[in-house]
Design a protein around this motif. Structure first.
Motif, PDB file in Angstrom:
ATOM      1  N   LEU A 161       0.832  -1.211   0.000  1.00 67.59           N
ATOM      2  CA  LEU A 161       0.000   0.000   0.000  1.00 67.59           C
ATOM      3  C   LEU A 161       0.868   1.263   0.000  1.00 67.59           C
ATOM      4  O   LEU A 161       0.354   2.373   0.049  1.00 67.59           O
ATOM      5  N   GLY A 162       2.176   1.060  -0.034  1.00 65.78           N
ATOM      6  CA  GLY A 162       3.078   2.207  -0.047  1.00 65.78           C
ATOM      7  C   GLY A 162       3.248   2.870   1.313  1.00 65.78           C
ATOM      8  O   GLY A 162       3.696   4.003   1.416  1.00 65.78           O
ATOM      9  N   ILE A 163       2.878   2.164   2.388  1.00 67.01           N
ATOM     10  CA  ILE A 163       3.002   2.728   3.738  1.00 67.01           C
ATOM     11  C   ILE A 163       4.483   2.766   4.126  1.00 67.01           C
ATOM     12  O   ILE A 163       5.158   1.746   4.054  1.00 67.01           O
ATOM     13  N   PRO A 164       4.995   3.930   4.521  1.00 61.15           N
ATOM     14  CA  PRO A 164       6.411   4.014   4.883  1.00 61.15           C
ATOM     15  C   PRO A 164       6.735   3.200   6.137  1.00 61.15           C
ATOM     16  O   PRO A 164       5.863   2.963   6.969  1.00 61.15           O
ATOM     17  N   LEU A 168       5.653   4.437   9.730  1.00 62.95           N
ATOM     18  CA  LEU A 168       4.204   4.324   9.972  1.00 62.95           C
ATOM     19  C   LEU A 168       3.792   2.871  10.101  1.00 62.95           C
ATOM     20  O   LEU A 168       2.947   2.521  10.931  1.00 62.95           O
ATOM     21  N   ASP A 215       1.820   1.859  13.396  1.00 57.94           N
ATOM     22  CA  ASP A 215       0.374   1.619  13.315  1.00 57.94           C
ATOM     23  C   ASP A 215      -0.006   0.167  13.002  1.00 57.94           C
ATOM     24  O   ASP A 215      -1.114  -0.259  13.306  1.00 57.94           O
ATOM     25  N   TYR A 268      -7.184   3.520   5.852  1.00 56.56           N
ATOM     26  CA  TYR A 268      -5.897   3.851   6.470  1.00 56.56           C
ATOM     27  C   TYR A 268      -4.873   4.434   5.478  1.00 56.56           C
ATOM     28  O   TYR A 268      -4.341   5.515   5.696  1.00 56.56           O
ATOM     29  N   ALA A 269      -4.616   3.690   4.406  1.00 58.97           N
ATOM     30  CA  ALA A 269      -3.575   4.149   3.470  1.00 58.97           C
ATOM     31  C   ALA A 269      -3.948   5.462   2.767  1.00 58.97           C
ATOM     32  O   ALA A 269      -3.097   6.345   2.646  1.00 58.97           O
ATOM     33  N   LYS A 304      -3.151   8.090   5.516  1.00 61.36           N
ATOM     34  CA  LYS A 304      -1.766   8.243   5.944  1.00 61.36           C
ATOM     35  C   LYS A 304      -0.778   8.371   4.793  1.00 61.36           C
ATOM     36  O   LYS A 304       0.251   9.015   4.935  1.00 61.36           O
ATOM     37  N   VAL A 305      -1.052   7.730   3.677  1.00 65.85           N
ATOM     38  CA  VAL A 305      -0.087   7.767   2.579  1.00 65.85           C
ATOM     39  C   VAL A 305      -0.469   8.842   1.570  1.00 65.85           C
ATOM     40  O   VAL A 305       0.363   9.635   1.154  1.00 65.85           O
TER      41      VAL A 305
END
Lengths: 218, 240
Positions: free
Chosen positions: A126-129, A132, A136, B100-101, B104-105
């Motif tokens: 999802l490209g979440i760094p 994070l 999370d 969420y994404a 946050k993203v």
């Protein structure tokens, strides 16, 4: 053998006042130890070799030497080393925090390892760094995994906090020994102290059972 | 949209992908099929760099993503992924999983992301499961929620890695129906699957992989009617 609790009866409130002291040392150290332990664990699972090495070395030092040594070293050596007159409270919190963090970081590391790899992959996709993802996604699940061992850690810390009496902290044990020396009877006040620790530990144990049960059902 | 150039992948000394090249255009539905261990899943996982290729190049919209300087996170937001094991976040509600994404993203305002999430959950038929946590969902519901989660980032492509392989038979259809609904809406779909019916009906093109090689790349209607290679013919004999 002639136990005589009546003689220490007036001193029992004095011993009881040690409960909040013991609990304060335990809970404050646990709080900071939890944060510091989590940070150490993040270093341990990081890809940066230097951070990993530092965290592993830190843990080996604090697990590889007696807590009493760490405590007395901090209390007696700090004034000599940096010229700061450290208080009993500060020395106690510092030693217990640094020490428990070493143990907590190991629980955390295992807890992070137990989170399914698919969680990381889903977050990445999802490209979440990374930061994070850890905060999370991974850590909340890791904390859930290690809740029972954190309660056990708090039980250990509660008992080990009695070491503070060695440098003069007025916790349960210290107060009991003061009463003992004053009245010149030892068995009764120490027995009272023991009973107090036992009850506190039992309360925590029940909490651990409840948490484990709740985790199992959900 | 996606171009693969001579992709090799080694796990230790074992070569899983032996030089795969191919192109997938925008809006196309591609089914990747083949026997177990042929490298299908590995191939799809190299495309969004979950398993970066050992050698070879991948281009997305003309940009080479296998060179060191690219922002992998950004590339991945263009390509959603749906996993065999769903991989929903168990500590978040279904709606939170989806929103969420984007929050946050993509930095979408929270309310906007939640609204988007609700629309998507409705689209996959889970409007009554917004506040449910993933462990309380059935397999089919989990996978539909995972599809909604991938869609929430509004990707150009979605990679499906055996999306129905861990579902009970009666739940396969509800997931495939959602996927059918997505096909030919402009989104590129790359689907690793054992569902031959889906590949035949919905896919535009089929890649047939065997032992780490792409041995047949055909429009799906010709592939299922008259495969060009003997290996594909034998495979279809067994599974159809």
């Amino acid at each position: 053998m002639g136990l005589d609790f009546e003689r220490i009866l007036p001193s029992i409130p004095y011993i009881l006042q040690g409960i909040p002291v013991t609990l304060a040392y335990t809970s404050v150290s646990l709080f900071f130890g939890f944060i510091w332990g989590a940070l150490l664990a993040l270093c341990k699972v990081s890809h940066l070799t230097f951070l990993k090495w530092v965290a592993v070395f830190y843990t080996s030092i604090f697990r590889g030497t007696p807590l009493l040594l760490q405590l007395t070293l901090i209390y007696f050596a700090t004034p000599q080393l940096v010229g700061y007159n450290i208080s009993i409270w500060e020395a106690g919190i510092l030693a217990f925090t640094l020490n428990s963090a070493a143990y907590i970081s190991e629980h955390f590391r295992a807890g992070i390892g137990a989170v399914d790899k698919g969680q990381t992959e889903a977050a990445l996709s999802l490209g979440i760094p990374y930061s994070l993802m850890m905060k999370d996604i991974i850590l909340p699940q890791a904390i859930r995994n290690i809740l029972p061992s954190l309660v056990n850690e708090s039980i250990d810390l509660l008992k080990e906090s009695a070491l503070i009496s060695v440098i003069g902290g007025a916790d349960i044990l210290k107060r009991a020994t003061i009463v003992a020396n004053e009245k010149y009877i030892f068995f009764e006040p120490l027995l009272v102290a023991g009973a107090l620790y036992y009850v506190l530990v039992m309360v925590l144990t029940c909490m651990a059972h409840l948490i484990e049960k709740k985790l199992k059902t959900s | 949209m996606i171009r693969l150039e001579n992709i090799h992948k080694f796990f230790g000394s074992h070569e899983v992908l032996k030089g795969i090249s191919g192109e997938i255009s925008q809006g196309e539905v591609l089914a990747i099929i083949g026997p177990s261990g042929s490298g299908k899943s590995t191939l799809i996982r190299t495309i969004n760099l979950l398993d970066p290729p050992t050698s070879g190049k991948i281009y997305i919209d003309g940009t080479c993503i296998t060179e060191g300087s690219v922002d992998v996170g950004k590339i991945r937001t263009k390509m959603g992924m749906v996993f065999q094991q769903f991989n929903l976040f168990p500590h978040m509600t279904t709606l939170e999983n989806v929103a969420y994404a984007p929050i946050k993203v993509k930095k979408l305002p929270r309310q906007e992301a939640l609204n988007l999430g609700k629309i998507l959950l409705q689209k996959v038929g889970l409007e009554d499961k917004e506040k449910t946590y993933p462990p309380q969902l059935s397999g089919g519901q989990k996978q539909r929620a995972a599809i909604a989660r991938a869609l929430a980032m509004e990707p150009e492509a979605i990679l499906f890695d055996e999306p129905t392989s861990s579902l009970d038979p009666e739940m396969v259809k509800e997931v495939l129906n959602v996927m059918k609904g997505l096909a030919h809406t402009g989104i590129t779909m790359i689907v690793v699957t054992h569902e031959m019916g889906f590949a035949r009906e919905v896919a535009d093109r089929v890649w047939f992989l065997d032992a780490g090689q792409l041995i047949e790349d055909s429009p799906s209607h010709t592939f299922f009617r008259e495969p060009r290679t003997r290996r594909a013919y034998e495979f279809l004999e067994k599974v159809l």
